[in-house]
Design a protein around this motif. Sequence first.
Motif: not given
Length: 220
Positions: A93-94, A99-103, A117-119
């Motif tokens: 969960t870490v 930028f990995r999650t953003i991409i 919504y999360q971004l």
Amino acid sequence: MAKYLLLLIPLYLYRYSFLYPNLDEWLNLTLIISCLILLYRRTSLHSVLDWIVGILFTVYFCILYQKTVFFVGFTFLQNHDFSPEHLKFLFSTVNLIPFRTIIDQIGQWPAAGAAGYQLSGNLLMLAPLGFSLLYFKWAKNWKQALLYAFLCTFAIEFIQFLHNLYFRLFSMGMNRSTDIDDILLNTAGALLGIGIYTLWSGITGRRTRAHQPKQSVSSK
């Protein structure tokens, strides 16, 4: 001392803690009020606008705390199963890769509305904090305000990591992620709030100067 009337807001929001005693909520209420008192000690409310911003910030702070670092299950009133073997899933969960999650979330947009919504939520989460840090002079300049906002979002992510550690250790079936991209988005949002304050103060400053009477130049 009138500024401490703002403490009535969290007391009202957590009023059910008194009607239905819950040690978890009492703990959270104590932490919220303690943080707000530390901020209010450095706050001066001189105008109606100051009071409006103070009220809005207090409500915002309570919501921010509720959504990010709200402590639950720490009073050991429930029977938890101590399961250290679950810790091997902790780091799933870490995310420490910028930028990995953003991409990944942008790749799902607009098919998955939740990703957008999360971004946007992470981007705007600390914008009111960035604005308030300068409005109430809690920070001396925009650089210090940005540093405080960064430390705030870092603390939030670290606390969420500790939450997840606790939840997995006692098999509580609750998960919170820790993501460096959240820190980046939160900090960018705080910078947005700082920019809004800078623009707003510049406009109001120019208007104030425009309405000041011109001084006549005396001839020698």
